[in-house]
Structure formats: structure tokens, C-alpha cells
Design a protein around this motif. Structure first.
Motif, PDB file in Angstrom:
ATOM      1  N   PRO A   5    -113.660  -4.285  45.534  1.00 50.84           N
ATOM      2  CA  PRO A   5    -113.346  -4.548  44.114  1.00 50.84           C
ATOM      3  C   PRO A   5    -112.787  -3.312  43.419  1.00 50.84           C
ATOM      4  O   PRO A   5    -113.346  -2.218  43.517  1.00 50.84           O
ATOM      5  CB  PRO A   5    -114.687  -4.961  43.531  1.00 50.84           C
ATOM      6  N   GLY A   6    -111.663  -3.482  42.757  1.00 55.39           N
ATOM      7  CA  GLY A   6    -111.047  -2.410  41.980  1.00 55.39           C
ATOM      8  C   GLY A   6    -110.282  -1.393  42.795  1.00 55.39           C
ATOM      9  O   GLY A   6    -109.831  -0.385  42.228  1.00 55.39           O
TER      10      GLY A   6
ATOM     11  N   GLU B 160    -103.293  -8.815  45.862  1.00 58.28           N
ATOM     12  CA  GLU B 160    -104.228  -9.934  45.983  1.00 58.28           C
ATOM     13  C   GLU B 160    -104.325 -10.368  47.454  1.00 58.28           C
ATOM     14  O   GLU B 160    -103.933 -11.470  47.835  1.00 58.28           O
ATOM     15  CB  GLU B 160    -103.764 -11.093  45.107  1.00 58.28           C
TER      16      GLU B 160
ATOM     17  N   TYR C 109     -95.255  -7.531  43.096  1.00 59.18           N
ATOM     18  CA  TYR C 109     -96.466  -6.776  42.808  1.00 59.18           C
ATOM     19  C   TYR C 109     -96.699  -6.753  41.312  1.00 59.18           C
ATOM     20  O   TYR C 109     -95.799  -6.391  40.526  1.00 59.18           O
ATOM     21  CB  TYR C 109     -96.344  -5.336  43.321  1.00 59.18           C
ATOM     22  N   ASN C 110     -97.888  -7.138  40.879  1.00 61.56           N
ATOM     23  CA  ASN C 110     -98.309  -7.111  39.478  1.00 61.56           C
ATOM     24  C   ASN C 110     -99.227  -5.925  39.290  1.00 61.56           C
ATOM     25  O   ASN C 110    -100.335  -5.897  39.838  1.00 61.56           O
ATOM     26  CB  ASN C 110     -99.014  -8.411  39.118  1.00 61.56           C
TER      27      ASN C 110
ATOM     28  N   PRO D 139    -108.687  -3.580  32.709  1.00 66.43           N
ATOM     29  CA  PRO D 139    -107.295  -4.052  32.869  1.00 66.43           C
ATOM     30  C   PRO D 139    -106.306  -2.907  32.679  1.00 66.43           C
ATOM     31  O   PRO D 139    -106.617  -1.863  32.114  1.00 66.43           O
ATOM     32  CB  PRO D 139    -107.169  -5.108  31.778  1.00 66.43           C
TER      33      PRO D 139
ATOM     34  N   GLY E  69    -104.359  -1.614  35.334  1.00 68.78           N
ATOM     35  CA  GLY E  69    -103.952  -1.008  36.592  1.00 68.78           C
ATOM     36  C   GLY E  69    -104.313   0.454  36.692  1.00 68.78           C
ATOM     37  O   GLY E  69    -104.963   1.040  35.812  1.00 68.78           O
TER      38      GLY E  69
ATOM     39  N   HIS F 188    -101.092  -5.160  36.953  1.00 69.22           N
ATOM     40  CA  HIS F 188    -102.332  -5.484  36.240  1.00 69.22           C
ATOM     41  C   HIS F 188    -103.355  -6.160  37.138  1.00 69.22           C
ATOM     42  O   HIS F 188    -104.565  -6.100  36.866  1.00 69.22           O
ATOM     43  CB  HIS F 188    -102.023  -6.400  35.043  1.00 69.22           C
ATOM     44  N   THR F 189    -102.903  -6.798  38.205  1.00 68.33           N
ATOM     45  CA  THR F 189    -103.833  -7.481  39.108  1.00 68.33           C
ATOM     46  C   THR F 189    -103.950  -6.804  40.463  1.00 68.33           C
ATOM     47  O   THR F 189    -104.904  -7.060  41.201  1.00 68.33           O
ATOM     48  CB  THR F 189    -103.381  -8.934  39.324  1.00 68.33           C
ATOM     49  N   GLY F 190    -102.995  -5.966  40.829  1.00 67.26           N
ATOM     50  CA  GLY F 190    -103.044  -5.287  42.107  1.00 67.26           C
ATOM     51  C   GLY F 190    -102.629  -6.191  43.246  1.00 67.26           C
ATOM     52  O   GLY F 190    -102.025  -7.247  43.064  1.00 67.26           O
TER      53      GLY F 190
ATOM     54  N   SER G 128    -107.538  -2.174  44.899  1.00 67.99           N
ATOM     55  CA  SER G 128    -106.307  -2.738  45.442  1.00 67.99           C
ATOM     56  C   SER G 128    -105.098  -2.446  44.565  1.00 67.99           C
ATOM     57  O   SER G 128    -104.104  -3.173  44.616  1.00 67.99           O
ATOM     58  CB  SER G 128    -106.465  -4.250  45.620  1.00 67.99           C
ATOM     59  N   PHE G 129    -105.154  -1.431  43.733  1.00 64.69           N
ATOM     60  CA  PHE G 129    -104.079  -1.109  42.795  1.00 64.69           C
ATOM     61  C   PHE G 129    -103.249   0.048  43.353  1.00 64.69           C
ATOM     62  O   PHE G 129    -103.788   1.090  43.761  1.00 64.69           O
ATOM     63  CB  PHE G 129    -104.643  -0.732  41.426  1.00 64.69           C
TER      64      PHE G 129
END
Length: 931
Positions: A719-720, A713, A706-707, A809, A811, A709-711, A722-723
Motif C-alpha cells: 500500500p502506498g 494499479e 499512468y495516473n 492523494p 502522488g 494520483h492512483t499510481g 506504487s507511485f
């Protein structure tokens, strides 16, 4: 006979006749009709007048005697006059009517009461037919001076009934010693019917002076009094009515009765005089006065008998009023009126009442009492009593012919039949209006209610209930004949769209052509869902059973997507017999108490933790119930951040030493013979497991997968949203001195500070801590509650009323503490609503947990309450599950929740969502002790 008796008792007893009268014939006189609302019966008073004796009491017979007699016909035999009186008492008389009303209970409905009165009318007709078959003269008594036209219908019904039962009556009297004509016609002669009316108040004022009530010349006397003119008018009216309806014909032998052509057959009884004392004195004077032809010489022998008989039959003439003019005829009394017809019988002249060009003489027979009693007894057994076994079959056949009377007597039922038959098609049309081809029970009941409303507007009478039941049956037949919709509802509360059908067996294919067809349920509802791990999405049918909803759909992705992932399997039923059975009895549901709120462990020395405060606030009589098999000491230790190993084999829990720790549900031996047919919840019996698990726990990879910064995937996320939310957990607390002691002092590279970084604890350093302060080691985990709507749109939530929305950016910044310390909703409105007015709900589908590679222990304990109380709390087959470190874990929640009482349906519109929730305490973190 001194007193009247029932005709049945008279026929069964032996009457001792006077030898002088034994061989002479007798005249049978029948009396029937209606009575006025008076204390006594005028029909019975007539016998007192005719016999010149006080036979019947003033107020009629005793009521108990009438009930005990069991017969409607009373008999009195006057041997000196050779006349046998038969008096019929029916529901037309006051006494019998009151007894019939008392026999009806208060709860009898309209149709039942009508059946009762109709049965009474049939028995009255049968008793009348008995009189018409045995009497020479019949006297119809009516309480007014107007003819009742309902007698016309009654006599036509009796005539038709007589023609029906005539062969049965012939068979009953075929062995009697009587003439052939009597055996063929079943009567001694065609009876002559006479009418007796009561004077009403309209003519009493004109009975004394003979004046014309029409207002003519009062000085001119009339030849006949008003009462006699009334009698003549009634005779003409009755004769015209009976001739018009063909009750009377030219040949008297073919008629039910006859009326004389040249004699009076109507008599109007005068009303009482205004002066009752004068009336009594006049009656006494007329009875005591000596007649001119009376002689005082005594006569003996046969001449004495002839004289006594003549004097007994001699009519006593009395003048009604002494003020009559000389040209007016004198009216006769009732005895004179009747005795002229009785004399024709006793002198064996008979009745010659046939009219026309070629009148045919009718048969006539004057029987002795013994012959008459023999025939009367046989007919009484067939028509009324039915006590002899020899002729019981004939009696049953006679009773069966009474149905023929319904068309004549039951005019109310005939009218009701016609009305209800006309209303029935209107009700059918109302039921079938605006109906779909297939519909459910609710629609059927609503349409049936509308049809009954239309039917009740037009239908009337006693047939209402019978035709209403027929309407019920007709509508049900129409519904069940190819229009019945399948009543099964899906787990999302939608009806199956197929008509009534059967489900296919495991190895059977669907067949549409069979009746009923073999099909699977289908509500035509489709939705989009993701697999266990969330990487694949696919459309799914609306499920109708729990296995299709929570197991079969996700098994389709095993080979393509989730099959190779590491997972933690939940225990399921392992059969030990080839034919396991589902558990039938459910254990009583335990009391549900909210579980304590788990919080991150507090710093040492900062006072009692929240778990300790919660334990102290709960009384000892109400222990906290977490999940089945969990002890209080275990939950307290986990909430305080302690290791379960520190408790040892015995938990303190406020108990004494030696108290063994209670085993949990997982530790107990599960049944291998019976399985749980539904899902595991707080109301299930202990030791039962389902055949499959409705939950899933898989590992997507290590923690670095899990990143932040990108959530996530994965497909379908808004949009926005998935964190995952960060969750900082303190794994160790230490002071500055401990830091200095533990740092190496060997002068190696680790003792030198890194470039551009100040040493902690130095004066003037920017980020240093004060002397004596603590320095905590913190591990960061990530948590995410994923919701998914029916169109496959997914998003994460950071609280009961907030959706994660990261625009830049870096998260998500909001910590997961709020989501973990509150009850998360199971359903929330989807942020991406459609254009329609219907609200789309998103359901909690997955829980993401990133467990870092640190000395940290995270315990998973999901508890879901999918409805308001008393809905149970659902949980997986394995509770208090410790997640291994360094991994990204996904817990997939069930798609539907089902109890032993049925499914827990999703909430409807305008229904509060607070009752549908995931209880707090789903995750708890505790540091591992140092090695």
C-alpha cells in the motif's frame, strides 16, 4: 687361503689344495649371531683365536670391501686344520647396521622403513638357512651372558621355511655326486649348534677367587667356578626353551639342529683382565713355553705329517687364575671347547644326539672340499646369488616362499593388523552417525574427517596407512552406493534435493526407476514472480539454468498477458548453420571504469556542465569506458543534452579531423556460427550474441495510461508504494522578449488572456517574471525502480535506502533526480519481513519510464554489477536505446546473472549489499532540436 673372501668368490674360484689334504674330508664351521657396540666384530676375532693367526684386522673388514662383495657370508679355509669357516654378517652387526641406516633416506615414512627392515630380516633368514644346509657345526655368538629368547621364534621360522623350500633344494642338487641321504635331507648331517656368550660386568669380580656371589660361605671352595656354573645354567635354560617350543625333539634327523646330550654346548668368554700388560705377558709365556713331550729330533716322511697335524689340533690348556684352590676344576678355553666337537666330525664319528627310548641314528657325511663346493655352489645360486638362468625359476620360487616368514618374524605388523582391524568398525560407525540419507561432498568429507579421527585414536603400527586408505575406500563406496546427493546448485545457491541423477534429454521423459534416475533438478524452493509487464503473478520453481530463470518463465505469460503489447526486441543469435556451436574462448576482460554521472542539461550560460567537468578531470591515459562500442564524444554529447546528429559522421573527442567514429557493438556484424552460452557482459568477446535475451522492454500504453494520483494499479504492490517519481526535464529555455515576439498579434482569440488569469510580464501581476528573465518549457516524465521479493511483494524505491510511501492523494512528491544520479542497489531488505529471523531481500525487477509526448529524447542504458569486483558489468544486447515518446515503458531486469565462471549468487546474510548495484546513468534525457 691367506685372507677371507666372500663365499660366492670362493665357490667361483679354483682353490689349489695341498695334495696331502686333497682326499681328506673337511669340517664346515658356521658362525652367526649379534655383536656388541664395539669397533671390531667379536665373531671375526673368534677365527683369529681358533686358527692362531691374525686373519681378520683389529677393526674388522674394510667397509668398501664389504659393500663390493655383495654377500653377507665371508669364508676362510684352513687347509692344515681341515676346517672351513663361514661367517655370516647381517643387520645384527654394527657395520652392516650402519650401512643399512645410511641407505635409508630422510623422507622415508614409517611403513616404508618397516618394509625395508622386514626385507633385511627375510634375507638374513635365507642366509641362515644356507648355513644350516651346509655346516656340520654352528656357533651362535651373543654379546651378553643372557640368552635372547627371540632366537626361539627365529629357529621355528627357519624350520618352517626349510620344510617349504626342501623340494626346491632337492631339485637344485639332484645332479650332484653326493650320497642319497644328502640329496634327500639337503644337508650333510643335522648340524650341532653351540652357543658363545660374552662375560658382562656382573661376574668379572668373582672370576678370580671362585667365591660365591650369592653371599654363602666364602671359606668353603666350590667344585665349579662361577663362569662354569653360569654355563651350566644357560645350557639348562636353552634346552628347556627349545624342548618346550619343540625346536628340539627326540629324533635329531627331524630337527633344524641338535645340541649334545653329554657334552657342553655353551661357552662364556671371560672378560679382559684389569692389567692388560700382565694379560699380554701371560699369553706370550703360554705360547713360547716348550711342552714336556716335545722332541727336538727331526722326523721326515708320513710321520712328520701326522705329527704336524696332531700338534696343530692339540689343545693348549691354560689356567685362568693361579689362585684357584686345589679342589676346583680347571676351565677350558674357547679352542678346547670347540675342538672337541670338531674332532667328532673329522674322525667321522658324527653326532649321536637323538634321545628317548628308541633313538634313531642320523645320517652323517664328511665330504671333500670339491664335493662340498659343488653342492654349496648350487645352493648358493638358488638361495642367494640367482645368476644362472638354468635354476632361475627355482630361485624365484624360493624367494616367493619368504612370505611364509611374516607370521613368525613380523610381530609388529601382526599386532598392527589386529589393532587396525578392530579400529576399522569404530571408524565406520563414526562416519555413519547422524547422516542423512543423501548428502553432499562437503558432508562426506566432514564425516570422513571424523572417522579418521576416531581411527587414529585406536589404530597403531605399520598397517595404519594401509587401513586408513581402506577406510577412505569404504566410506566412498558407502556414499556413492545410493547416498550421494546431487551436487548441482541452483542460481539462488541452493542444492538439488535429489540423489545423484542424470538430466533428461530434450525428448526424454523423467524415469525414477533407472539407476541412476533421470530427473530434472529441484531444490524444493519456490518463489512468486511477475511477468514482463507486471500485470500477472505466478509461482516459479528455483531455476538451475539461465534459460529457465530469464526466459522460459516469462514466455509462459506471452499468450495470456504480454504477447499483444508493443515491445522493443533485443538482438539475439541468428544461426546460419544447422549445428551452431557455443563460443569456447573468452576474450580478456577490459578494465572497468565507472561511467560518468548523467544529469539533466544545465541552463545555457551558467558555466560548464557536470559532464564537461568530469571529462576534464579524467586524464587522457584513462578513457572513460561506458558500454562496449560507445565513444567518448557520444557520451559527452548525450550528457550535455545535445543531439547525436549534431556530431556528424566524425566526433571531435579531442582527435584530429578525418578520424572516423568507432562503430559500436550493435553496428558490428554478429557471428552466425558461434553463440554466447551465457549472458552479455563487459568481459565477453566482441561480436557474440546469446540465443535468447535475458532482458525485456515492453510498452504498457501511451503516457496517459499512468495516473499520478492512483499510481500503478498492478497486483502485489505494498500500500502506498506504487507511485512513480516525477522527473522534470527542461526541453526549451526562452526569455520574455522571445515570448512576446512569438505570441500572435492578429487579435485572434489566442492574443486575449484567459479568464481569471493575468498576463505574464505586467506590472503588479502576481506570478510575473522580471524583465529579461528566462521562461523554460518543462516536460514531466515519471520513473520508478520496482523491487520484488521471493513472496511476490512489490514496491518502488526513491533512493538507495528509501521506499516510496504515499499516504494521501496527489502522488509522489519526491523527484527522481536522486535515484537517477546515484547507484541504485540491486538487493535491499524487504520492508515486509516475516516472523522468522531470516532476512528477506527484494531484488530490482523492473524499471518504469513514462515518456511524455514532448520534443524530448530519453536514452536507456542499464548496467548492472551483481557482485563485488572482479564481477563484470552486465548490460542488454542493445545499448544506448532511445525510447519513443508518449509511452509507458517497462524494462524487466534479469532474474539471475551468470558469467563464464558461474552464476553470481544473491548476497547472504550479514553480507554488504553495496557491491550489488545498478550503475548510475541508466536514463539520460535531452531535448530535440527545433524543426
Amino acid at each position: 687361503m691367506a685372507l677371507p673372501v666372500s663365499v660366492g668368490a670362493l665357490l667361483e674360484s679354483e682353490v689349489i689344495e695341498d695334495p696331502l689334504y686333497k682326499d681328506e674330508g673337511l669340517c664346515v664351521l658356521g658362525i652367526f649371531g649379534k655383536t656388541a657396540m664395539l669397533p671390531g666384530s667379536p665373531k671375526e676375532f673368534l677365527i683369529n683365536t681358533l686358527a692362531d693367526k691374525h686373519i681378520y684386522p683389529l677393526f674388522g673388514l674394510d667397509e668398501t670391501d664389504n659393500h663390493n662383495s655383495g654377500s653377507l657370508i665371508q669364508a676362510y679355509y684352513s687347509q692344515e686344520n681341515r676346517v672351513l669357516y663361514l661367517v655370516l654378517t647381517s643387520v645384527c652387526d654394527n657395520r652392516q647396521l650402519l650401512w643399512a641406516c645410511e641407505s635409508l633416506t630422510t623422507g622415508v615414512g614409517h611403513s616404508e622403513a618397516h618394509e625395508f627392515w622386514k626385507g633385511a630380516d627375510k634375507q638374513h633368514c635365507l642366509a641362515l638357512l644356507y648355513l644350516f644346509s651346509l655346516c656340520h657345526v654352528l656357533l651362535l655368538v651373543h654379546p651378553t651372558c643372557c640368552f635372547d629368547v627371540t632366537y626361539d621364534r627365529l629357529f621355528r621360522a627357519l624350520d618352517a621355511l626349510r620344510q617349504k623350500v626342501l623340494p626346491l633344494l632337492r631339485a637344485a642338487i639332484k645332479d650332484s655326486i653326493i650320497s642319497k641321504e644328502w640329496k634327500v635331507n639337503c644337508r650333510p648331517c643335522p648340524p650341532r649348534l653351540l652357543f658363545v656368550f660374552q662375560m658382562n660386568g656382573a661376574l668379572r669380580s668373582y672370576g678370580g677367587n671362585g667365591s660365591d656371589p650369592s653371599g654363602g660361605n666364602a671359606d668353603k671352595p666350590k667344585k665349579h667356578s662361577p663362569r662354569r656354573r653360569l654355563q651350566h645354567a644357560l645350557e639348562d635354560q636353552i634346552y628347556r626353551i627349545f624342548r618346550k617350543s619343540r625346536v628340539l625333539t627326540n629324533q635329531s634327523s627331524n630337527c633344524l639342529f641338535t645340541v649334545p646330550a653329554n657334552q657342553a654346548f655353551v661357552y662364556v668368554v671371560p672378560g679382559p683382565e684389569e692389567d692388560p700388560v700382565a694379560a699380554v705377558l701371560g699369553q706370550l709365556r703360554s705360547n713360547c713355553a716348550l711342552r714336556e713331550n716335545d722332541t727336538s729330533t727331526s722326523v721326515s716322511g708320513p710321520r712328520r705329517y701326522q705329527q704336524m697335524r696332531h700338534s696343530a689340533r692339540q689343545p693348549s690348556f691354560n689356567v685362568e687364575s693361579s689362585s684357584l684352590s686345589g679342589g676346583q676344576l680347571v676351565d677350558c678355553n674357547l679352542k678346547e671347547f670347540l675342538w672337541q666337537h670338531v674332532e667328532l666330525v673329522l674322525t667321522k664319528k658324527g653326532f649321536d644326539d637323538s634321545v628317548g627310548r628308541n633313538p634313531q641314528p642320523s645320517h652323517f657325511e664328511l665330504p671333500t672340499y670339491s664335493k662340498w663346493a659343488q653342492v654349496a655352489y648350487r645352493l648358493h645360486q638358488v638361495m642367494i646369488a640367482n645368476t644362472e638362468e638354468e635354476i632361475a625359476e627355482l630361485a624365484v620360487k624360493v624367494q616367493s616362499q619368504l612370505k611364509f616368514l611374516e607370521g613368525f618374524l613380523d610381530a609388529d605388523a601382526k599386532f598392527s593388523e589386529n589393532r587396525c582391524q578392530k579400529a576399522l568398525p569404530l571408524a565406520h560407525s563414526a562416519y555413519q552417525s547422524n547422516l542423512p540419507h543423501n548428502y553432499t561432498t562437503t558432508v562426506h568429507k566432514n564425516q570422513l574427517t571424523q572417522a579418521l579421527r576416531v581411527y587414529s585414536q585406536h589404530a597403531r603400527g605399520v598397517a595404519f596407512q594401509r587401513y586408513a586408505l581402506q577406510l577412505h575406500e569404504d566410506c566412498y563406496k558407502f556414499w556413492s552406493n545410493g547416498h550421494q546427493l546431487c551436487e548441482e546448485r541452483s542460481l539462488t545457491d541452493q542444492h538439488c534435493v535429489h540423489k545423484f541423477h542424470l538430466l533428461p534429454q530434450p525428448d526424454e521423459k523423467p524415469e525414477m526407476d533407472r539407476n541412476p534416475p533421470i530427473l530434472n533438478h529441484n531444490s524444493r524452493g519456490r518463489s512468486t514472480s511477475s511477468c514482463n509487464c507486471g500485470w500477472k503473478q505466478a509461482p516459479r520453481e528455483d531455476p538451475f539454468d539461465i534459460q529457465a530463470a530469464n526466459y522460459d518463465f516469462y514466455q509462459m505469460f506471452e499468450e495470456k498477458c504480454c504477447g499483444k503489447l508493443e515491445r522493443i526486441d533485443f538482438p539475439v543469435f541468428q544461426p546460419s548453420t544447422p549445428d551452431p556451436a557455443p563460443a569456447c574462448e573468452e576474450a580478456p576482460r577490459p578494465t572497468e571504469v565507472a561511467a560518468p554521472v548523467p544529469v539533466p542539461p544545465s541552463e545555457p550560460g551558467s558555466g560548464p556542465s557536470e559532464g564537461e567537468r568530469l571529462k576534464e578531470s579524467i586524464p587522457a591515459s584513462h578513457p572513460v569506458s561506458h558500454t562496449p562500442g560507445e565513444s567518448t564524444s557520444l557520451s559527452l554529447a548525450l550528457s550535455l543534452g545535445q543531439s547525436t546528429d549534431s556530431l556528424g559522421p566524425y566526433g571531435d573527442g579531442g582527435g584530429g579531423e578525418g578520424q572516423e567514429k568507432r562503430p559500436s557493438l550493435v553496428d558490428r556484424q554478429a557471428s552466425t556460427v558461434e553463440y554466447l552460452p551465457g549472458m552479455l557482459h563487459s568481459g565477453c568477446s566482441k561480436g557474440l550474441l546469446p540465443k535468447f535475451s535475458s532482458w525485456s522492454l515492453v510498452k504498457l500504453g501511451p503516457a496517459k495510461t499512468y495516473n499520478p494520483h492512483t499510481g500503478l494499479e498492478q497486483p502485489g504492490f505494498l500500500p502506498g508504494s506504487s507511485f512513480l517519481l516525477p522527473w522534470d526535464v527542461v526541453i526549451r529555455s526562452r526569455s520574455e522578449e522571445e515570448v512576446g515576439l512569438t505570441e500572435p498579434l492578429d487579435g485572434g482569440p489566442s492574443s486575449w488572456p484567459a479568464p481569471n488569469k493575468t498576463v505574464a510580464g505586467k506590472r503588479g501581476s502576481a506570478g510575473g517574471l522580471g524583465r529579461g528573465r528566462r521562461r523554460d518549457d518543462v516536460a514531466r516524465a515519471f520513473v520508478g525502480f520496482e523491487y520484488e521479493d521471493s513472496r511476490g511483494r512489490r514496491f518502488l524505491s526513491s533512493g538507495p535506502d528509501k521506499v516510496v510511501k504515499v499516504l494521501g492523494p496527489g502522488g509522489a512528491k519526491e523527484p527522481a533526480t536522486r535515484a537517477l544520479n546515484t547507484d541504485m542497489p540491486l538487493y535491499i531488505p524487504s520492508p515486509a519481513q516475516g516472523r522468522g529471523l531470516k532476512t528477506h531481500y527484494a531484488q530490482l525487477a523492473r524499471l518504469y519510464i513514462v515518456v511524455p509526448d514532448a520534443p524530448l529524447e530519453i536514452t536507456l542504458n542499464p548496467q548492472v554489477q551483481p557482485g563485488p569486483p572482479p564481477c563484470p558489468v552486465f548490460h542488454p544486447e542493445r545499448t544506448e536505446l532511445v525510447l519513443p515518446s508518449d509511452g509507458l515503458w517497462v524494462l524487466r531486469f534479469p532474474y539471475s546473472y551468470v558469467t563464464d565462471r558461474g552464476p553470481c549468487y544473491p548476497p547472504k546474510e550479514n553480507q554488504p549489499l553495496a557491491s550489488y548495484k545498478v550503475l548510475r546513468g541508466i536514463l539520460r534525457a535531452s531535448p530535440l532540436p527545433p524543426q
